[in-house]
Design an enzyme around this catalytic site. Structure first.
Site, PDB file in Angstrom:
ATOM      1  N   CYS A   1      -1.148   3.092   0.459  1.00 45.65           N
ATOM      2  CA  CYS A   1      -2.131   2.849   1.518  1.00 45.65           C
ATOM      3  C   CYS A   1      -3.032   1.680   1.102  1.00 45.65           C
ATOM      4  CB  CYS A   1      -2.967   4.119   1.710  1.00 45.65           C
ATOM      5  SG  CYS A   1      -4.353   3.908   2.838  1.00 45.65           S
TER       6      CYS A   1
ATOM      7  N   CYS B   1      -1.658  -3.290   5.161  1.00 43.11           N
ATOM      8  CA  CYS B   1      -1.720  -1.868   5.526  1.00 43.11           C
ATOM      9  C   CYS B   1      -0.262  -1.442   5.630  1.00 43.11           C
ATOM     10  CB  CYS B   1      -2.430  -1.712   6.866  1.00 43.11           C
ATOM     11  SG  CYS B   1      -2.176  -0.115   7.653  1.00 43.11           S
TER      12      CYS B   1
HETATM   13  N1  DGL Z   1      -1.417   2.980   5.924  1.00 46.08           N
HETATM   14  C1  DGL Z   1      -2.860   2.881   5.803  1.00 46.08           C
HETATM   15  C2  DGL Z   1      -3.192   1.582   5.069  1.00 46.08           C
HETATM   16  O1  DGL Z   1      -2.308   1.108   4.363  1.00 46.08           O
HETATM   17  C3  DGL Z   1      -3.449   3.050   7.174  1.00 46.08           C
HETATM   18  C4  DGL Z   1      -4.904   3.289   7.122  1.00 46.08           C
HETATM   19  C5  DGL Z   1      -5.424   4.083   8.292  1.00 46.08           C
HETATM   20  O2  DGL Z   1      -5.084   5.253   8.426  1.00 46.08           O
HETATM   21  O3  DGL Z   1      -6.252   3.513   9.025  1.00 46.08           O
HETATM   22  O4  DGL Z   1      -4.287   1.057   5.105  1.00 46.08           O
END
Ligand code: DGL
Length: 243
Positions: free
Chosen positions: A70, A176
């Site tokens: 993440c 992200c």
């Molecule tokens: N996959 C998460 C990231 O890499 C998403 C973050 C979210 O839930 O806003 O930032």
């Protein structure tokens, strides 16, 4: 080796998928915190609390290594958890920076959640690596990808990326992990290639031995989550677990 991977939702599956391809002979356990998504709008203390719970859950399943798949958590809480536990914990930023240092890239566009872009950690590390970096927060992407809002993806892509089309940007960094699921659409619109973050992280972790098993947990399972998992992994059981 048993590897724990987690994210706020399905984004981290892009990293899990790459890991299972680069290192197929391991045991994997995934946690997607869909009950608390999106992480990009949460306070840092909330993110710490949520991450600690998930890390403890993964440790209770005897993982040897944890991958924080993440960008938001990697930008905000990674430094505070990386040495707190007895297992090795990876983020996504360091593998990306390492791989960029091996290239000749001069101008990149970093995309991320509001939190990731505000934190500036990613941006600072890229600048230190001698790369000129444009940044753009794309807060609608995660809810669109997770089917939480009903806006056409292409409209949001146009809204966020139109201004970057003619700036001679060499590469887009989907900072992200969710954006890995829409890299093709982003590249098609901008005509700029996207880095494969999942692959870069998987190559950095690159464990080499063990058995073959994947267990996927989400704190809330919806039909969309089931569909996303089956698109990426085929027929695989997923388990609902509130921490
Ligand atoms: N996959 C998460 C990231 O890499 C998403 C973050 C979210 O839930 O806003 O930032």
């Amino acid at each position: 080796m048993k590897i724990g991977v987690f994210d706020s939702g399905i984004g981290g599956l892009t990293v899990l998928k790459a890991l299972t391809e680069v290192s197929p002979n391991n045991e994997y356990i995934y946690f997607g915190d869909t009950l608390n998504l999106p992480y990009g709008e949460k306070r840092v203390d909330e993110l710490k609390q949520l991450s600690n719970k998930i890390i403890e859950f993964l440790i209770s399943h005897e993982v040897d290594v944890i991958v924080i798949a993440c960008g938001t958590l990697s930008s905000t809480i990674y430094d505070s958890v990386k040495s707190k536990y007895d297992v090795k914990i990876y983020d996504i930023i360091n593998p990306i920076i390492k791989s960029i240092q091996k290239t000749n890239l001069k101008k990149v566009l970093l995309l991320g959640t509001e939190k990731t872009i505000q934190a500036k950690l990613f941006e600072e590390k890229l600048a230190k690596a001698g790369v000129e970096v444009y940044t753009k927060a794309c807060p609608k992407f995660v809810p669109i990808i997770e089917n939480k809002i009903n806006e056409p993806l292409i409209t949001a892509i146009g809204e966020y990326l139109y201004d970057f089309k003619d700036l001679d940007i060499e590469v887009i960094i989907p900072g992200c992990t969710h954006y890995g699921l829409i890299s093709e659409e982003i590249s098609e619109y901008t005509k700029i290639p996207c880095l494969d973050i999942g692959l870069l992280v998987a190559e950095e972790v690159n464990p080499t031995y063990s058995i073959n098993d994947i267990k996927i947990y989400f704190s809330k399972i919806t039909p969309e989550i089931k569909e996303a998992v089956s698109l990426i992994f085929g027929d695989l059981e997923i388990i609902e677990k509130v921490l």
